[in-house]
Design a protein around this motif. Structure first.
Motif, PDB file in Angstrom:
ATOM      1  N   ARG A  47      17.445 105.106  49.989  1.00  0.00           N
ATOM      2  CA  ARG A  47      16.322 104.638  49.169  1.00  0.00           C
ATOM      3  C   ARG A  47      16.570 103.223  48.676  1.00  0.00           C
ATOM      4  O   ARG A  47      15.660 102.382  48.682  1.00  0.00           O
ATOM      5  N   LEU A  48      17.800 102.934  48.252  1.00  0.00           N
ATOM      6  CA  LEU A  48      18.115 101.582  47.799  1.00  0.00           C
ATOM      7  C   LEU A  48      18.014 100.594  48.953  1.00  0.00           C
ATOM      8  O   LEU A  48      17.596  99.447  48.768  1.00  0.00           O
ATOM      9  N   ALA A  49      18.404 101.030  50.138  1.00  0.00           N
ATOM     10  CA  ALA A  49      18.419 100.131  51.288  1.00  0.00           C
ATOM     11  C   ALA A  49      17.014  99.669  51.664  1.00  0.00           C
ATOM     12  O   ALA A  49      16.827  98.532  52.112  1.00  0.00           O
ATOM     13  N   GLN A  50      16.030 100.522  51.505  1.00  0.00           N
ATOM     14  CA  GLN A  50      14.679 100.167  51.935  1.00  0.00           C
ATOM     15  C   GLN A  50      13.980  99.212  50.982  1.00  0.00           C
ATOM     16  O   GLN A  50      12.980  98.585  51.345  1.00  0.00           O
ATOM     17  N   SER A  51      14.492  99.058  49.776  1.00  0.00           N
ATOM     18  CA  SER A  51      13.927  98.104  48.824  1.00  0.00           C
ATOM     19  C   SER A  51      14.486  96.710  49.096  1.00  0.00           C
ATOM     20  O   SER A  51      15.567  96.557  49.666  1.00  0.00           O
ATOM     21  N   ASP A  52      13.725  95.695  48.705  1.00  0.00           N
ATOM     22  CA  ASP A  52      14.222  94.322  48.852  1.00  0.00           C
ATOM     23  C   ASP A  52      14.666  93.761  47.503  1.00  0.00           C
ATOM     24  O   ASP A  52      15.020  92.584  47.400  1.00  0.00           O
ATOM     25  N   ALA A  53      14.654  94.603  46.470  1.00  0.00           N
ATOM     26  CA  ALA A  53      15.035  94.157  45.131  1.00  0.00           C
ATOM     27  C   ALA A  53      16.549  94.002  45.022  1.00  0.00           C
ATOM     28  O   ALA A  53      17.306  94.653  45.737  1.00  0.00           O
ATOM     29  N   PRO A  54      17.013  93.144  44.113  1.00  0.00           N
ATOM     30  CA  PRO A  54      18.455  92.994  43.897  1.00  0.00           C
ATOM     31  C   PRO A  54      19.086  94.315  43.448  1.00  0.00           C
ATOM     32  O   PRO A  54      18.450  95.133  42.780  1.00  0.00           O
ATOM     33  N   VAL A  55      20.345  94.507  43.840  1.00  0.00           N
ATOM     34  CA  VAL A  55      21.092  95.698  43.461  1.00  0.00           C
ATOM     35  C   VAL A  55      22.386  95.247  42.787  1.00  0.00           C
ATOM     36  O   VAL A  55      23.051  94.323  43.263  1.00  0.00           O
ATOM     37  N   LEU A  56      22.734  95.911  41.691  1.00  0.00           N
ATOM     38  CA  LEU A  56      24.009  95.665  41.021  1.00  0.00           C
ATOM     39  C   LEU A  56      24.895  96.884  41.265  1.00  0.00           C
ATOM     40  O   LEU A  56      24.577  97.992  40.854  1.00  0.00           O
ATOM     41  N   VAL A  57      26.003  96.674  41.989  1.00  0.00           N
ATOM     42  CA  VAL A  57      26.941  97.746  42.310  1.00  0.00           C
ATOM     43  C   VAL A  57      28.105  97.664  41.330  1.00  0.00           C
ATOM     44  O   VAL A  57      28.775  96.636  41.233  1.00  0.00           O
ATOM     45  N   LEU A  58      28.331  98.762  40.616  1.00  0.00           N
ATOM     46  CA  LEU A  58      29.352  98.794  39.572  1.00  0.00           C
ATOM     47  C   LEU A  58      30.480  99.730  39.981  1.00  0.00           C
ATOM     48  O   LEU A  58      30.273 100.693  40.712  1.00  0.00           O
ATOM     49  N   GLY A  59      31.667  99.453  39.480  1.00  0.00           N
ATOM     50  CA  GLY A  59      32.783 100.341  39.770  1.00  0.00           C
ATOM     51  C   GLY A  59      34.104  99.622  39.669  1.00  0.00           C
ATOM     52  O   GLY A  59      34.181  98.388  39.740  1.00  0.00           O
ATOM     53  N   GLU A  60      35.165 100.393  39.512  1.00  0.00           N
ATOM     54  CA  GLU A  60      36.506  99.825  39.426  1.00  0.00           C
ATOM     55  C   GLU A  60      36.896  99.174  40.746  1.00  0.00           C
ATOM     56  O   GLU A  60      36.329  99.456  41.801  1.00  0.00           O
ATOM     57  N   THR A  61      37.908  98.328  40.671  1.00  0.00           N
ATOM     58  CA  THR A  61      38.462  97.726  41.875  1.00  0.00           C
ATOM     59  C   THR A  61      38.966  98.808  42.816  1.00  0.00           C
ATOM     60  O   THR A  61      39.634  99.753  42.392  1.00  0.00           O
ATOM     61  N   GLY A  62      38.613  98.681  44.102  1.00  0.00           N
ATOM     62  CA  GLY A  62      39.098  99.622  45.094  1.00  0.00           C
ATOM     63  C   GLY A  62      38.219 100.829  45.326  1.00  0.00           C
ATOM     64  O   GLY A  62      38.574 101.721  46.109  1.00  0.00           O
TER      65      GLY A  62
ATOM     66  N   ASP B 139      39.827  86.697  23.810  1.00  0.00           N
ATOM     67  CA  ASP B 139      39.122  87.362  22.715  1.00  0.00           C
ATOM     68  C   ASP B 139      39.172  88.874  22.962  1.00  0.00           C
ATOM     69  O   ASP B 139      38.437  89.413  23.796  1.00  0.00           O
ATOM     70  N   THR B 140      40.059  89.551  22.252  1.00  0.00           N
ATOM     71  CA  THR B 140      40.240  90.987  22.487  1.00  0.00           C
ATOM     72  C   THR B 140      39.222  91.847  21.731  1.00  0.00           C
ATOM     73  O   THR B 140      39.090  93.038  22.032  1.00  0.00           O
ATOM     74  N   ALA B 141      38.516  91.260  20.792  1.00  0.00           N
ATOM     75  CA  ALA B 141      37.590  92.059  19.974  1.00  0.00           C
ATOM     76  C   ALA B 141      36.505  92.708  20.834  1.00  0.00           C
ATOM     77  O   ALA B 141      36.209  93.895  20.711  1.00  0.00           O
ATOM     78  N   ALA B 142      35.905  91.917  21.730  1.00  0.00           N
ATOM     79  CA  ALA B 142      34.849  92.458  22.590  1.00  0.00           C
ATOM     80  C   ALA B 142      35.406  93.511  23.539  1.00  0.00           C
ATOM     81  O   ALA B 142      34.751  94.504  23.838  1.00  0.00           O
ATOM     82  N   LEU B 143      36.649  93.286  24.003  1.00  0.00           N
ATOM     83  CA  LEU B 143      37.263  94.246  24.913  1.00  0.00           C
ATOM     84  C   LEU B 143      37.520  95.568  24.207  1.00  0.00           C
ATOM     85  O   LEU B 143      37.349  96.640  24.782  1.00  0.00           O
ATOM     86  N   GLU B 144      37.928  95.510  22.960  1.00  0.00           N
ATOM     87  CA  GLU B 144      38.178  96.722  22.180  1.00  0.00           C
ATOM     88  C   GLU B 144      36.877  97.464  21.912  1.00  0.00           C
ATOM     89  O   GLU B 144      36.818  98.697  21.967  1.00  0.00           O
ATOM     90  N   ARG B 145      35.795  96.716  21.656  1.00  0.00           N
ATOM     91  CA  ARG B 145      34.495  97.357  21.425  1.00  0.00           C
ATOM     92  C   ARG B 145      33.992  98.019  22.697  1.00  0.00           C
ATOM     93  O   ARG B 145      33.348  99.052  22.667  1.00  0.00           O
ATOM     94  N   GLY B 146      34.317  97.390  23.864  1.00  0.00           N
ATOM     95  CA  GLY B 146      33.840  97.927  25.141  1.00  0.00           C
ATOM     96  C   GLY B 146      34.471  99.248  25.468  1.00  0.00           C
ATOM     97  O   GLY B 146      33.926 100.018  26.228  1.00  0.00           O
TER      98      GLY B 146
ATOM     99  N   ARG C 251      33.262  94.516  35.771  1.00  0.00           N
ATOM    100  CA  ARG C 251      33.063  94.248  34.343  1.00  0.00           C
ATOM    101  C   ARG C 251      31.867  95.029  33.815  1.00  0.00           C
ATOM    102  O   ARG C 251      30.959  95.377  34.571  1.00  0.00           O
ATOM    103  N   ASP C 252      31.857  95.235  32.511  1.00  0.00           N
ATOM    104  CA  ASP C 252      30.677  95.775  31.836  1.00  0.00           C
ATOM    105  C   ASP C 252      29.825  94.572  31.447  1.00  0.00           C
ATOM    106  O   ASP C 252      30.100  93.894  30.450  1.00  0.00           O
ATOM    107  N   LEU C 253      28.802  94.274  32.245  1.00  0.00           N
ATOM    108  CA  LEU C 253      28.023  93.057  32.016  1.00  0.00           C
ATOM    109  C   LEU C 253      27.252  93.102  30.702  1.00  0.00           C
ATOM    110  O   LEU C 253      26.956  92.060  30.117  1.00  0.00           O
ATOM    111  N   ALA C 254      26.912  94.304  30.240  1.00  0.00           N
ATOM    112  CA  ALA C 254      26.240  94.389  28.938  1.00  0.00           C
ATOM    113  C   ALA C 254      27.152  93.881  27.827  1.00  0.00           C
ATOM    114  O   ALA C 254      26.712  93.179  26.899  1.00  0.00           O
ATOM    115  N   VAL C 255      28.450  94.213  27.918  1.00  0.00           N
ATOM    116  CA  VAL C 255      29.430  93.699  26.956  1.00  0.00           C
ATOM    117  C   VAL C 255      29.577  92.196  27.116  1.00  0.00           C
ATOM    118  O   VAL C 255      29.675  91.452  26.132  1.00  0.00           O
TER     119      VAL C 255
END
Length: 535
Positions: free
Chosen positions: A240-255, A528-535, A366-370
């Protein structure tokens, strides 16, 4: 063009390694794409990189890399048959169409129907069933984890696999007790065509041309190997994602396989015939990101000796993969946003924009919202990239897939004419591991075991886990990155602090350094560790 390495020791084939992506880093460092932990190999020995159908080597060792008996300290283009010397290991370059040593491939018939239209016809135990043959393959055996479970006392737990490989339908024996037969010929590996009957034990299966309309979506998403519910959910949403032409944000840890998923999205999309261009934003220095993305005119800046085509222009009518998009400098984010909104690109040094048609798929750990909340990522760009999203599970969230993936990698790395067996003790050791490096770490562990084995059995003593440290990360990333060592070190520390939600003790342990070192580096790099701690 398929390109691979055939690794041998004392003329004995040990490992087959395909070069599927753009780059392959080779060295003794366990985090290299191809880790060769033997005497005579530098921690980072060389970088193999593809440019279309051409393969190049760039030396990364102070002592040079031996190619065809000569030490090379520069870059060069490689040809089929060229041989790299890696300590006691020889690595021969193999291009598609060149027969590998040891009769790696047995072609039974030529002129087969295109493999993309072939399917496996079920044995009598599965009346009316069929499975389309794809790149990830269809496994057959008595174990419940197979795609086709065969209740035949003469069929082994994991008996055979049938795969689609670059237009060829291949069947492989996975180390069965009683063998795989085509007619009266017992085979270990063979190319087959429609109409072929394959016998496993007392069970016969067939290959036939499929009705493409009846098979549903392109099964290339099955390249994501696994039986867990977590990976099944990912496979279900990909078409379903493949058939759309909209941008996709793929999230996940390294690897976790973000680039694999992105390639599947491209290959299943209406843009599949167009180019697929990948840019790692995290490996580029701030001074070159703009030129890499948008291109530049001759004379645009010092060193711009000729016009450069940027990634957007190169991906016209195709897909552009922006890996580690969270690392994109804040000053360049408005330009990326403008291209996404207008579909126009302007090269550095030019005042004339031109239109491009590109689907953008971005990935980040990364958590882009953070990042938005901390002012390091533009909110409007975040929403523009986040039209569609897909979060990939960690390997810790899919423990049922560890054994399946391990066997898949063993089969893929098996050299010419070898039938390798992963023992129960080895599987137990693999399934007990936490896999902080996810599927990439599992692949590297299995690859190392296949290379260092003495016989055809891969037992628990060959399953070794070398911890990822700050030093090994900096060492490998500096070989492919244009950033300074300090920038790479800072990013590695930030990544672990983010993963451990600001816990300095846990981050230090993950990086193999003391807590005092983490404290010192945080101060030096002004993290800046404050944002990382909040995340």
């Amino acid at each position: 063009m398929r390109i691979g390495l055939e690794l041998t020791v004392a003329d004995r084939p040990m490992l087959w390694r395909s070069i599927e992506g753009r780059e392959l880093l080779v060295g003794a460092n366990p985090e290299c794409d191809l880790s060769v932990p033997v005497d005579g190999v530098a921690p980072v020995q060389c970088l193999l990189w593809r440019e279309g159908a051409a393969l190049h080597l760039t030396n990364r060792s102070a002592a040079g890399t031996e190619v065809n008996g000569q030490r090379r300290s520069d870059s060069l283009q490689l040809a089929a048959g060229d041989c790299l010397r890696l300590g006691p290991v020889s690595a021969r370059i193999v291009f598609q169409g060149e027969p590998a040593s040891g009769n790696r491939t047995l072609t039974l018939e030529v002129g087969a129907a295109p493999a993309a239209t072939l399917r496996l016809v079920a044995p009598a135990s599965h009346p009316g069933r069929h499975w389309q043959i794809s790149a990830s393959g269809v496994t057959l055996g008595g174990d419940a984890k197979n795609d086709v479970v065969i209740a035949d006392p003469f069929v082994s737990s994991f008996h055979a696999r049938i795969t689609l490989e670059h237009g060829r339908c291949m069947v492989r024996d996975l180390g069965s007790r009683n063998g795989v037969f085509i007619g009266e010929q017992k085979i270990r590996e063979a190319e087959v065509r429609a109409g072929t009957a394959i016998r496993l034990g007392k069970t016969t299966i067939g290959i036939e041309v499929a009705d493409a309309q009846a098979l549903g979506p392109d099964p290339i998403a099955a390249r994501l190997v696994g039986v867990s519910a977590a990976i099944a959910r990912v496979r279900a949403v990909l078409p379903r994602l493949a058939q759309s032409d909209a941008p996709v944000l793929v999230l996940g840890e390294t690897g976790t396989g973000k680039e694999v998923v992105t390639r599947v999205l491209h290959e299943q999309s209406p843009r599949a015939a167009g180019p697929f261009v990948a840019i790692n934003c995290g490996s580029l220095s701030a001074g070159v990101v703009e030129s890499e993305l948008f291109g530049h005119e001759k004379g645009a800046f010092t060193g711009a000796a000729q016009k450069k085509v940027g990634a957007f222009e190169a991906a016209h009518r195709g897909t552009l993969f922006l890996d580690e998009v969270g690392e994109l400098p804040l000053a360049l984010q408005p330009q990326l946003l403008r291209v996404l909104e207008t579909g126009e690109v302007r090269r550095v040094g030019s005042s004339a924009p031109f239109a491009v048609s590109v689907r953008v798929i971005a990935a980040t750990n990364r958590d882009l919202a953070v990042e938005v909340g901390a002012g390091r990522f533009r909110e409007d760009l975040f929403h523009r990239l986040h039209v569609l999203s897909l979060e990939l599970p960690t390997l810790r969230e899919r423990p049922d897939d560890v054994e399946v993936l391990a066997r898949h990698f063993v089969t893929g790395f098996a050299p010419a004419a070898a039938t390798l067996e992963l023992t129960a003790a080895a599987v137990e050791r693999l399934t007990a591991h936490a896999w902080p490096g996810n599927v990439r770490e599992l692949r590297n562990v299995v690859q190392r075991a296949v290379l260092l084995r003495q016989g055809e059995r891969i037992d628990a003593d060959l399953i070794t886990f070398t911890p990822s440290t700050l030093a090994t990360r900096v060492q490998t990333q500096s070989a492919t990155s244009q950033k300074t060592l300090a920038e790479i070190e800072r990013e590695a520390i930030v990544a672990e602090l983010r993963r451990h939600r600001g816990n300095r003790t846990e981050a230090a342990a993950a990086l193999g350094v003391s807590r005092s070192t983490i404290h010192r580096r945080i101060e030096e790099f002004k993290i800046d560790t404050a944002a990382l701690e909040r995340g």
